[in-house]
Design a protein around this motif. Structure first.
Motif, PDB file in Angstrom:
ATOM      1  N   ASP A  44       0.863  -1.180   0.000  1.00 15.43           N
ATOM      2  CA  ASP A  44       0.000   0.000   0.000  1.00 15.43           C
ATOM      3  C   ASP A  44       0.900   1.229   0.000  1.00 15.43           C
ATOM      4  N   PHE A  45       0.293   2.417   0.060  1.00 14.47           N
ATOM      5  CA  PHE A  45       1.113   3.616  -0.047  1.00 14.47           C
ATOM      6  C   PHE A  45       2.107   3.733   1.108  1.00 14.47           C
ATOM      7  N   GLU A  46       1.752   3.189   2.270  1.00 16.47           N
ATOM      8  CA  GLU A  46       2.711   3.292   3.383  1.00 16.47           C
ATOM      9  C   GLU A  46       3.854   2.287   3.220  1.00 16.47           C
ATOM     10  N   SER A  47       3.523   1.016   3.020  1.00 12.38           N
ATOM     11  CA  SER A  47       4.603   0.016   2.901  1.00 12.38           C
ATOM     12  C   SER A  47       5.470   0.291   1.672  1.00 12.38           C
ATOM     13  N   GLY A  48       4.839   0.717   0.582  1.00 10.99           N
ATOM     14  CA  GLY A  48       5.595   0.959  -0.659  1.00 10.99           C
ATOM     15  C   GLY A  48       6.512   2.164  -0.555  1.00 10.99           C
ATOM     16  N   THR A  49       6.025   3.241   0.092  1.00 10.09           N
ATOM     17  CA  THR A  49       6.895   4.421   0.203  1.00 10.09           C
ATOM     18  C   THR A  49       7.963   4.200   1.284  1.00 10.09           C
ATOM     19  N   LYS A  50       7.691   3.334   2.268  1.00 10.05           N
ATOM     20  CA  LYS A  50       8.761   2.960   3.211  1.00 10.05           C
ATOM     21  C   LYS A  50       9.855   2.181   2.481  1.00 10.05           C
ATOM     22  N   ALA A  51       9.428   1.241   1.628  1.00 11.84           N
ATOM     23  CA  ALA A  51      10.412   0.500   0.822  1.00 11.84           C
ATOM     24  C   ALA A  51      11.225   1.477  -0.035  1.00 11.84           C
ATOM     25  N   ALA A  52      10.546   2.530  -0.522  1.00 17.24           N
ATOM     26  CA  ALA A  52      11.239   3.546  -1.333  1.00 17.24           C
ATOM     27  C   ALA A  52      12.320   4.231  -0.509  1.00 17.24           C
ATOM     28  N   LEU A  53      11.965   4.699   0.680  1.00 22.04           N
ATOM     29  CA  LEU A  53      12.960   5.377   1.528  1.00 22.04           C
ATOM     30  C   LEU A  53      14.128   4.439   1.836  1.00 22.04           C
ATOM     31  N   ALA A  54      13.818   3.187   2.160  1.00 26.62           N
ATOM     32  CA  ALA A  54      14.888   2.229   2.475  1.00 26.62           C
ATOM     33  C   ALA A  54      15.822   2.032   1.287  1.00 26.62           C
ATOM     34  N   GLY A  55      15.296   2.284   0.083  1.00 27.13           N
ATOM     35  CA  GLY A  55      16.120   2.150  -1.115  1.00 27.13           C
ATOM     36  C   GLY A  55      16.739   3.459  -1.573  1.00 27.13           C
ATOM     37  N   GLY A  56      16.508   4.552  -0.830  1.00 29.46           N
ATOM     38  CA  GLY A  56      17.126   5.834  -1.185  1.00 29.46           C
ATOM     39  C   GLY A  56      16.277   6.713  -2.088  1.00 29.46           C
ATOM     40  N   PHE A  57      15.002   6.341  -2.299  1.00 29.09           N
ATOM     41  CA  PHE A  57      14.124   7.135  -3.164  1.00 29.09           C
ATOM     42  C   PHE A  57      13.311   8.129  -2.333  1.00 29.09           C
ATOM     43  N   THR A  58      13.212   9.363  -2.822  1.00 31.89           N
ATOM     44  CA  THR A  58      12.411  10.363  -2.122  1.00 31.89           C
ATOM     45  C   THR A  58      11.223  10.824  -2.963  1.00 31.89           C
ATOM     46  N   ILE A  59      11.181  10.422  -4.243  1.00 30.13           N
ATOM     47  CA  ILE A  59       9.971  10.599  -5.071  1.00 30.13           C
ATOM     48  C   ILE A  59       9.729   9.292  -5.829  1.00 30.13           C
ATOM     49  N   VAL A  60       8.491   8.806  -5.763  1.00 32.40           N
ATOM     50  CA  VAL A  60       8.110   7.656  -6.593  1.00 32.40           C
ATOM     51  C   VAL A  60       6.856   8.025  -7.384  1.00 32.40           C
ATOM     52  N   LEU A  61       6.784   7.521  -8.604  1.00 37.22           N
ATOM     53  CA  LEU A  61       5.607   7.763  -9.447  1.00 37.22           C
ATOM     54  C   LEU A  61       4.851   6.439  -9.589  1.00 37.22           C
ATOM     55  N   ALA A  62       3.588   6.447  -9.122  1.00 34.38           N
ATOM     56  CA  ALA A  62       2.828   5.195  -8.995  1.00 34.38           C
ATOM     57  C   ALA A  62       2.024   4.910 -10.254  1.00 34.38           C
ATOM     58  N   MET A  63       2.012   3.656 -10.625  1.00 31.13           N
ATOM     59  CA  MET A  63       1.348   3.209 -11.853  1.00 31.13           C
ATOM     60  C   MET A  63      -0.157   2.986 -11.640  1.00 31.13           C
TER      61      MET A  63
END
Ligand code: NCD
Ligand code: ZN
Length: 377
Positions: A44-63
């Protein structure tokens, strides 16, 4: 390696913290599947954006291939509401093109980060086959906003012609084969306004890995390609504008079932894999930052993120663990030795991630779509 290089927030120059610690700009992933609405058991938006931060991403564009797919005001609102409540990094939401939404999509453009056309079969209900409708979308979608296409093989040649005739830019998602990167290279040489992205899984995994991974766990679209295709992607790195994860989480039970859905998670492994390639001399660090931050920001017209950076221990050697922050709970890269680890992510001067711990409040991530940028929310 990379000693004496200096990087700072938002720029390809900056601060050397010590011999192995590097400060990178916040990374941008223009292609993630966050599964909301409709499949929050995967992400979901929380788990996915947490995974993003853990990977060094600060902007993600969702499909938009969610359930329902994001093709109108009502469905887009569902994703916007969920993201506004849950996201811990900044985000945009791509709209999906359907045969019925040519006019509606164009009207909703200011609330989105781009229009995605699914021109080859993949996971989810969005698949456009009618050439007339495809051209109508190209003609109607605002020219200053990006169009993204899943277009493999001959479909790619066709869509390059459509973009040329409609006199507009096109961004090609997850390029995986030699013939594809070569036709994009040649189209660029002829002056076509085309950009493209490659996923780390098509750089680091090939058909040779299928026996080891097993049939279900190697299902992905585009399919894993041959070692020659992967070699062609590496050899044409100058043609590749973005490294995009195509983070496509499905649970292990789903991957190991009789009908495995295609897709790999990728947010947590992309930077370590690419930094490993830097160590191996396969790509320059400056080039990596262009493809994972500068270029996606330019192509998708994304805002600068002030006081935002990622601290990385570039020399840390580790093995990718089976368990991921992503709710899907697996990765095809488990056990792979990599070098380079995200230690800390700072977003707007707040430490939001440090050594496996998250400090961001759900909902603190901002929508980067033009209307939300204007409102400053
Ligand atoms: C994606 C998904 O699962 O949503 N799967 C994939 O294999 N890449 C869809 C897509 O990007 O094609
Ligand atoms: Zn995708």
């Amino acid at each position: 390696m990379v000693k004496n290089r200096y990087y700072s927030a938002g720029l390809s120059s900056g601060v050397l913290v010590n011999m192995t610690n590097l400060r990178l700009p916040g990374l941008i992933d223009p292609h993630v599947h966050l599964r909301e609405p409709g499949a929050t058991h995967k992400e979901d938006f929380e788990s996915g954006t947490k995974a993003a931060l853990a990977g060094g991403f600060t902007i993600v564009l969702a499909m938009p291939n969610t359930s329902p797919p994001l093709i109108d005001d009502e469905s887009l609102s569902l994703a916007e509401t969920a993201a506004a409540q849950k996201a811990v990094c900044d985000y945009g939401i791509h709209l999906g093109a359907s045969p019925q939404n040519i006019e509606t999509a164009a009207q909703l453009a200011p609330r989105s980060s781009g229009l995605k056309l699914y021109l080859d079969a993949t996971f989810g209900p969005l698949h456009l086959t009618d050439l007339h409708i495809i051209r109508e979308h190209f003609g109607r979608w605002p020219h200053q906003r990006p169009i993204l296409c899943h277009a493999e093989d001959r479909t790619l040649a066709a869509i390059l012609m459509v973009a040329y005739l409609e006199k507009r830019s096109v961004h090609i998602c997850h390029v995986s084969r030699r013939a594809e990167i070569e036709i994009i290279r040649d189209a660029k040489m002829r002056g076509l306004d085309v950009t493209c992205e490659v996923g780390p899984h098509h750089l680091f995994l090939t058909t040779d890995d299928i026996p080891r991974l097993g049939a279900g766990r190697s299902e992905v679209r585009p399919r894993l390609a041959t070692p020659d295709d992967a070699a062609a992607l590496w050899a044409n790195m100058d043609v590749v504008d973005c490294i995009a994860t195509d983070h496509a989480p499905h649970t292990l039970a789903e991957k190991d079932s009789d009908k495995p859905p295609p897709g790999f998670p990728g947010l947590e492994t992309s930077l370590p894999l690419m930094l490993t390639a830097v160590h191996e001399g396969r790509i320059e660090l400056d080039d990596l930052i262009k493809k994972m931050s500068d270029n996606p920001r330019r192509i998708f017209a994304l805002p600068e993120q002030p006081d935002t950076w990622v601290d990385v221990d570039v020399d840390a050697g580790w093995r990718v663990p089976e368990k991921q922050v992503s709710r899907c709970g697996w990765t095809p890269f488990a056990g792979m030795p990599v070098r380079g680890q995200v230690q800390r992510v700072t977003l707007r001067n707040q430490v939001v991630y440090e050594n496996g711990l998250f400090f961001a409040t759900p909902g603190s991530g901002r929508n980067i779509a033009p209307v939300y940028q204007e409102r400053g929310s």
